[in-house]
Design a protein around this motif. Structure first.
Motif, PDB file in Angstrom:
ATOM      1  N   PRO A  25      54.390 -44.143 -16.325  1.00  0.00           N
ATOM      2  CA  PRO A  25      53.695 -45.401 -16.620  1.00  0.00           C
ATOM      3  C   PRO A  25      52.942 -45.349 -17.949  1.00  0.00           C
ATOM      4  O   PRO A  25      52.560 -44.283 -18.419  1.00  0.00           O
ATOM      5  CB  PRO A  25      52.735 -45.541 -15.448  1.00  0.00           C
ATOM      6  CG  PRO A  25      52.428 -44.131 -15.047  1.00  0.00           C
ATOM      7  CD  PRO A  25      53.703 -43.362 -15.268  1.00  0.00           C
ATOM      8  N   TYR A  26      52.703 -46.529 -18.518  1.00  0.00           N
ATOM      9  CA  TYR A  26      51.930 -46.645 -19.748  1.00  0.00           C
ATOM     10  C   TYR A  26      50.530 -47.108 -19.374  1.00  0.00           C
ATOM     11  O   TYR A  26      50.350 -48.215 -18.850  1.00  0.00           O
ATOM     12  CB  TYR A  26      52.612 -47.627 -20.703  1.00  0.00           C
ATOM     13  CG  TYR A  26      53.883 -47.055 -21.300  1.00  0.00           C
ATOM     14  CD1 TYR A  26      53.869 -46.436 -22.545  1.00  0.00           C
ATOM     15  CD2 TYR A  26      55.077 -47.099 -20.602  1.00  0.00           C
ATOM     16  CE1 TYR A  26      55.027 -45.885 -23.088  1.00  0.00           C
ATOM     17  CE2 TYR A  26      56.238 -46.554 -21.128  1.00  0.00           C
ATOM     18  CZ  TYR A  26      56.206 -45.948 -22.374  1.00  0.00           C
ATOM     19  OH  TYR A  26      57.354 -45.399 -22.900  1.00  0.00           O
ATOM     20  N   ASN A  27      49.564 -46.261 -19.621  1.00  0.00           N
ATOM     21  CA  ASN A  27      48.179 -46.557 -19.273  1.00  0.00           C
ATOM     22  C   ASN A  27      47.489 -47.210 -20.463  1.00  0.00           C
ATOM     23  O   ASN A  27      47.373 -46.616 -21.548  1.00  0.00           O
ATOM     24  CB  ASN A  27      47.434 -45.276 -18.900  1.00  0.00           C
ATOM     25  CG  ASN A  27      47.935 -44.685 -17.596  1.00  0.00           C
ATOM     26  OD1 ASN A  27      48.508 -45.398 -16.762  1.00  0.00           O
ATOM     27  ND2 ASN A  27      47.730 -43.386 -17.402  1.00  0.00           N
ATOM     28  N   ILE A  28      47.050 -48.461 -20.288  1.00  0.00           N
ATOM     29  CA  ILE A  28      46.344 -49.169 -21.356  1.00  0.00           C
ATOM     30  C   ILE A  28      44.890 -48.715 -21.342  1.00  0.00           C
ATOM     31  O   ILE A  28      44.148 -48.971 -20.390  1.00  0.00           O
ATOM     32  CB  ILE A  28      46.443 -50.687 -21.155  1.00  0.00           C
ATOM     33  CG1 ILE A  28      47.906 -51.137 -21.139  1.00  0.00           C
ATOM     34  CG2 ILE A  28      45.689 -51.418 -22.245  1.00  0.00           C
ATOM     35  CD1 ILE A  28      48.091 -52.620 -20.862  1.00  0.00           C
ATOM     36  N   ILE A  29      44.477 -48.021 -22.424  1.00  0.00           N
ATOM     37  CA  ILE A  29      43.111 -47.481 -22.486  1.00  0.00           C
ATOM     38  C   ILE A  29      42.269 -48.200 -23.533  1.00  0.00           C
ATOM     39  O   ILE A  29      41.138 -47.792 -23.803  1.00  0.00           O
ATOM     40  CB  ILE A  29      43.147 -45.967 -22.767  1.00  0.00           C
ATOM     41  CG1 ILE A  29      43.842 -45.688 -24.100  1.00  0.00           C
ATOM     42  CG2 ILE A  29      43.839 -45.224 -21.629  1.00  0.00           C
ATOM     43  CD1 ILE A  29      43.764 -44.214 -24.524  1.00  0.00           C
ATOM     44  N   GLY A  30      42.832 -49.259 -24.114  1.00  0.00           N
ATOM     45  CA  GLY A  30      42.111 -50.071 -25.082  1.00  0.00           C
ATOM     46  C   GLY A  30      42.899 -51.338 -25.354  1.00  0.00           C
ATOM     47  O   GLY A  30      44.021 -51.513 -24.861  1.00  0.00           O
ATOM     48  N   GLU A  31      42.330 -52.237 -26.155  1.00  0.00           N
ATOM     49  CA  GLU A  31      43.045 -53.468 -26.490  1.00  0.00           C
ATOM     50  C   GLU A  31      44.377 -53.136 -27.164  1.00  0.00           C
ATOM     51  O   GLU A  31      44.462 -52.213 -27.989  1.00  0.00           O
ATOM     52  CB  GLU A  31      42.202 -54.340 -27.416  1.00  0.00           C
ATOM     53  CG  GLU A  31      40.921 -54.882 -26.782  1.00  0.00           C
ATOM     54  CD  GLU A  31      41.218 -55.944 -25.741  1.00  0.00           C
ATOM     55  OE1 GLU A  31      42.153 -56.744 -25.951  1.00  0.00           O
ATOM     56  OE2 GLU A  31      40.513 -55.984 -24.708  1.00  0.00           O
ATOM     57  N   ILE A  32      45.434 -53.906 -26.809  1.00  0.00           N
ATOM     58  CA  ILE A  32      46.775 -53.712 -27.363  1.00  0.00           C
ATOM     59  C   ILE A  32      47.110 -54.904 -28.254  1.00  0.00           C
ATOM     60  O   ILE A  32      46.885 -56.060 -27.882  1.00  0.00           O
ATOM     61  CB  ILE A  32      47.827 -53.587 -26.252  1.00  0.00           C
ATOM     62  CG1 ILE A  32      47.568 -52.356 -25.389  1.00  0.00           C
ATOM     63  CG2 ILE A  32      49.243 -53.556 -26.835  1.00  0.00           C
ATOM     64  CD1 ILE A  32      47.854 -51.045 -26.056  1.00  0.00           C
ATOM     65  N   PHE A  33      47.681 -54.608 -29.437  1.00  0.00           N
ATOM     66  CA  PHE A  33      48.144 -55.652 -30.346  1.00  0.00           C
ATOM     67  C   PHE A  33      49.581 -55.343 -30.763  1.00  0.00           C
ATOM     68  O   PHE A  33      49.880 -54.209 -31.160  1.00  0.00           O
ATOM     69  CB  PHE A  33      47.259 -55.733 -31.591  1.00  0.00           C
ATOM     70  CG  PHE A  33      45.843 -56.124 -31.305  1.00  0.00           C
ATOM     71  CD1 PHE A  33      45.472 -57.452 -31.259  1.00  0.00           C
ATOM     72  CD2 PHE A  33      44.873 -55.144 -31.061  1.00  0.00           C
ATOM     73  CE1 PHE A  33      44.158 -57.817 -30.984  1.00  0.00           C
ATOM     74  CE2 PHE A  33      43.566 -55.498 -30.778  1.00  0.00           C
ATOM     75  CZ  PHE A  33      43.198 -56.835 -30.732  1.00  0.00           C
ATOM     76  N   VAL A  34      50.440 -56.345 -30.638  1.00  0.00           N
ATOM     77  CA  VAL A  34      51.787 -56.244 -31.214  1.00  0.00           C
ATOM     78  C   VAL A  34      51.719 -56.927 -32.572  1.00  0.00           C
ATOM     79  O   VAL A  34      51.502 -58.149 -32.645  1.00  0.00           O
ATOM     80  CB  VAL A  34      52.841 -56.916 -30.321  1.00  0.00           C
ATOM     81  CG1 VAL A  34      54.220 -56.796 -30.962  1.00  0.00           C
ATOM     82  CG2 VAL A  34      52.840 -56.293 -28.934  1.00  0.00           C
ATOM     83  N   PRO A  35      51.859 -56.192 -33.677  1.00  0.00           N
ATOM     84  CA  PRO A  35      51.660 -56.781 -35.007  1.00  0.00           C
ATOM     85  C   PRO A  35      52.647 -57.909 -35.292  1.00  0.00           C
ATOM     86  O   PRO A  35      53.764 -57.948 -34.760  1.00  0.00           O
ATOM     87  CB  PRO A  35      51.888 -55.590 -35.952  1.00  0.00           C
ATOM     88  CG  PRO A  35      51.609 -54.383 -35.119  1.00  0.00           C
ATOM     89  CD  PRO A  35      52.093 -54.738 -33.742  1.00  0.00           C
ATOM     90  N   ALA A  36      52.239 -58.829 -36.133  1.00  0.00           N
ATOM     91  CA  ALA A  36      53.087 -59.947 -36.538  1.00  0.00           C
ATOM     92  C   ALA A  36      54.378 -59.427 -37.158  1.00  0.00           C
ATOM     93  O   ALA A  36      54.381 -58.456 -37.938  1.00  0.00           O
ATOM     94  CB  ALA A  36      52.344 -60.838 -37.535  1.00  0.00           C
ATOM     95  N   GLY A  37      55.485 -60.068 -36.798  1.00  0.00           N
ATOM     96  CA  GLY A  37      56.789 -59.682 -37.334  1.00  0.00           C
ATOM     97  C   GLY A  37      57.435 -58.511 -36.631  1.00  0.00           C
ATOM     98  O   GLY A  37      58.567 -58.155 -36.944  1.00  0.00           O
ATOM     99  N   LEU A  38      56.746 -57.911 -35.648  1.00  0.00           N
ATOM    100  CA  LEU A  38      57.298 -56.761 -34.929  1.00  0.00           C
ATOM    101  C   LEU A  38      57.496 -57.119 -33.456  1.00  0.00           C
ATOM    102  O   LEU A  38      56.964 -58.107 -32.952  1.00  0.00           O
ATOM    103  CB  LEU A  38      56.376 -55.549 -35.066  1.00  0.00           C
ATOM    104  CG  LEU A  38      56.166 -55.025 -36.491  1.00  0.00           C
ATOM    105  CD1 LEU A  38      55.234 -53.812 -36.484  1.00  0.00           C
ATOM    106  CD2 LEU A  38      57.495 -54.680 -37.154  1.00  0.00           C
ATOM    107  N   THR A  39      58.262 -56.268 -32.771  1.00  0.00           N
ATOM    108  CA  THR A  39      58.613 -56.495 -31.368  1.00  0.00           C
ATOM    109  C   THR A  39      58.225 -55.297 -30.539  1.00  0.00           C
ATOM    110  O   THR A  39      58.458 -54.142 -30.939  1.00  0.00           O
ATOM    111  CB  THR A  39      60.116 -56.755 -31.217  1.00  0.00           C
ATOM    112  OG1 THR A  39      60.480 -57.919 -31.937  1.00  0.00           O
ATOM    113  CG2 THR A  39      60.514 -56.929 -29.759  1.00  0.00           C
TER     114      THR A  39
END
Length: 736
Positions: free
Chosen positions: A36-50
């Motif tokens: 599993p992927y544990n989210i330990i802080g805010e996540i951002f998918v940068p503009a123009g990326l997937t």
């Protein structure tokens, strides 16, 4: 009433022994090996990326963190390996926020759970194109929001085949966006909090925008507040969704239109009330003078009140006095009984009048008893319910098909409009005459009843409980002639096209046959066969032939064929060899389309063989034999025979054989001929065959070993060789 189909989503998750901690900017792939992927802080998918999330991945929020996509997210699970987003042990987190207005995000076979902050959603699309399919969103403060606030051209957003459940406020919220589709979803157990939020709620917050999505084929049920709410709180004009084929049931209120419009078609709105709660129970509630929706073909039943109108609202339940056929009613409103026992089909507490023509109503109690309007209170508007519509609705449709001398009639399931009456069977009519009463099946087969070339009218009615019969639903069919096609098309390798006559039973007089090749009509003639001409040897073609009758042309029948040429080639390089007690024959195949070879001896068929050689036994020394070799082709065609005249010398007589030229066959020839000769034992080693022209010039020298290289050295015998009119350099020579 159209059935509502809801896709059931299965969620199966893979388990890993290791976890991957993630925070900050994320793109690329979250694959199964890192789950599993544990989210330990805010996540951002940068503009123009997937950010791509593989099937089977589990995403666990370890705190109140959010995934914000300035780019896009592709989370595509499968029915066997879905993707899970949730808080650790049910911990609430921030959900998914989509902000890329150009590139679509996809959530397929995902389960998204555990967001409960007042500003968080399971998925919040801010004018970002998104497609949600086969997914399950549960345990949220707000499930999904499709927002296009302040967007001049809203992005397309859809949710299909999904379930939204256990939500404190709205399961699905749409704000200022008409470019939205909600299709084949189950929305249940929403509005669980104290405030009134519809399970699906529309909001219009700008007079320059619209909020008119499509909501279709959904099951909206058992929600604590309204099933569908149009919250046009500012009274703007453009809130008019298309709501069709939904089941809206077991909610506090079915549909609540606060200054909302729209078209509502073929919905089943039923059992919406909270037991003994007088404030609940409207199948449809309309509030405000801008609430002016159009309802057609809806079934509204078993609510406390069918429709409740107040504060200037009106509704079009059927208007036969205008030229618009799309608002002609056909609703069915019945058995809406308040918990105290009164029946309220329409309660018009608004000052506006209501048109409700062409609608099916209860007849017990009488219609005017179940309608509360200006006849009961002068401050209320009038409900115009006449003319009414019979509860004995006709079939939704009838179709007929002619097949092998029979009429196949199919009655469409369902009725032309909703009804509460109980069906018992069907009556079938032909040209107005009852021919099959009280059928229980919607299928009927009738022998063709009329002379071909005429029209017949077929119809069906529904017989209801008590013997009541609906009006007829009918169709007229033209009974065509039976034009039987020709049979057994066949084309020989030489392009001779033949066929057999049609089967008996055609109902029109036969005239002639049309012949086609590769779809082009070549001509016509009465009888088989047809000889194709102008074809290219070695090419394949498709031949068709149809029968033309006085009433028209039959379906063509056809066959693919290979065109060999204008004649069947004979066996090539036919040779023979004499042995003490038999004659050995050999030859080459002329092409790949020979089926077998026939061997004739003195004019009588001796044998047939698929081999390229044959031995003739029981021959007598000193006797001259005439032997033919014939090729028989796969289409039955027969070549010209290759003739051999052989004087058989066997046993000890072969030792006395003289060297002698026996002549050639055929003669004259073009372009080849077979030359026969005998060689004595003493001449075999040094003999050679020389060919001269009429001027005495030597053309070619052929050694006997070229004729029979398999002969044992030191033997004489009969020889023959085929000369192909070429010189020593294998160049063609002229005649003479």
């Amino acid at each position: 009433m159209k059935n509502i189909f809801i896709s059931i989503c299965l969620f199966i998750f893979a388990v890993s022994l290791f976890a991957t901690d993630v925070s900050g900017d994320q793109s690329g792939t979250w694959d199964l090996t890192g789950s599993p992927y544990n989210i330990i802080g805010e996540i951002f998918v940068p503009a123009g990326l997937t950010l791509e999330i593989e099937a089977g991945v589990e995403v666990i929020a370890m705190g109140n963190y959010k995934i914000t996509a300035l780019g896009n997210i592709m989370a595509e699970g499968t029915i066997a390996d879905s993707i899970r987003f949730h808080g650790e042990n049910g911990l609430y987190w921030g959900g998914l926020r989509l902000e890329d207005e150009a590139v679509e995000s996809i959530f397929d076979y995902c389960r998204i759970s555990n967001t409960n902050d007042s500003n968080d959603y399971g998925i919040h699309s801010i004018n970002s194109p998104v497609r949600i399919d086969h997914s399950y969103l549960d345990d949220h403060q707000k499930g999904i929001q499709f927002s296009a606030l302040s967007a001049a051209n809203p992005s397309y957003m859809e949710i299909k085949n999904s379930k939204v459940a256990f939500v404190q406020k709205s399961g699905i919220t749409i704000v200022d966006n008409s470019n939205v589709l909600i299709d084949s979803c189950e929305v249940t157990q929403c509005g669980l909090g104290a405030s009134f939020y519809g399970a699906i709620q529309l909001s219009l917050q700008s007079n320059t925008h619209s909020c008119s999505p499509i909501i279709t084929n959904n099951y909206i049920h058992h929600n604590d507040k309204q099933g569908l709410t149009l919250a046009n709180l500012f009274g703007y004009e453009n809130m008019a969704p298309t709501v069709e084929y939904n089941d809206v049931s077991y909610n506090y209120t079915g549909i609540y239109l606060y200054a909302g419009k729209g078209t509502y078609t073929w919905n089943h709105i039923h059992h919406n009330f909270v037991e003994n709660n007088a404030d609940s129970g409207a199948g449809v509630m309309l509030y405000g003078n801008q609430a002016t929706a159009v309802f057609t073909y809806n079934e509204i039943d078993h609510n406390y009140t069918g429709l409740y109108l107040t504060n200037g609202a009106t509704v079009n339940l059927g208007d036969l006095n205008n030229t618009n056929p799309s608002d002609d009613g056909y609703n069915c409103i019945y058995d809406n009984i308040f918990y105290t026992g009164e029946e309220f089909s329409v309660y018009n507490a608004s000052a506006s009048n209501v048109t409700a023509e062409n609608t099916v109503w209860d007849d017990d109690p009488p219609i005017d008893v179940t309608i509360i309007d200006g006849n009961d209170n002068a401050a209320y508007g009038i409900v115009d319910y006449e003319p009414t519509l019979s509860p004995f609705a006709p079939p939704a449709g009838v179709s007929v098909l002619v097949n092998n001398g029979f009429i196949n009639l199919t009655i469409a399931l369902g009725t032309e409009y909703p009804t509460y009456a109980n069906m018992e069977g069907y009556n079938i009519y032909r040209d107005g005459e009852l021919i099959a009463p009280m059928l229980t099946s919607p299928f009927f087969i009738d022998p063709i009843p009329a002379v071909p070339g005429l029209s017949v009218n077929y119809g069906a009615t529904i017989v209801y409980e008590g013997g009541f019969e609906s009006t007829i639903t009918d169709t007229t069919i033209f009974i065509p002639h039976i034009l039987n096609p020709l049979q057994n098309p066949f084309v020989s390798l030489l392009g001779l096209f033949s066929w057999d006559p049609p089967e008996p039973g055609s109902t029109s007089n036969f005239l002639y046959c049309n012949v086609y090749i590769d779809g082009t009509l070549l001509g016509n003639q009465i009888y088989s066969p047809w000889q194709f001409s102008g074809l290219t040897p070695g090419e394949s073609y498709f031949a068709e032939v149809s029968a033309v009758y006085e009433a028209g042309e039959s379906d063509p029948v056809g066959v693919q064929f290979y065109y060999l040429g204008t004649e069947y080639e004979s066996p090539q390089n036919v040779t023979y060899e004499l042995f003490p007690d038999y004659i050995h024959l050999e030859w080459d195949a002329p092409n790949a389309y020979v089926d077998l070879y026939q061997i004739y001896l003195d004019g009588d068929l001796l044998t047939e063989t698929s081999e390229l050689s044959f031995d003739i036994f029981n021959v007598t020394s000193g006797v001259n034999y005439e032997i033919w070799v014939v090729a028989v082709y796969i289409d039955g065609g027969v070549s010209e025979p290759v003739f051999l005249n052989i004087l058989f010398v066997g046993g000890d007589d072969i030792l006395n054989l003289k060297t002698e030229l026996l002549g050639n066959h055929p003669n004259p020839f073009n372009p080849s001929t077979t030359i026969s000769f005998t060689l004595s034992v003493k001449d075999y080693q040094d003999a050679k065959l020389e060919i001269y022209n009429l001027k005495g010039q030597k053309i070619k020298i052929i050694s006997p070993s070229l004729c029979h290289p398999e002969l044992v050295e030191g033997r004489g015998g009969h020889f023959n060789v085929t000369w192909d009119s070429t010189d020593q350099a294998d160049k063609p020579v002229s005649s003479g």
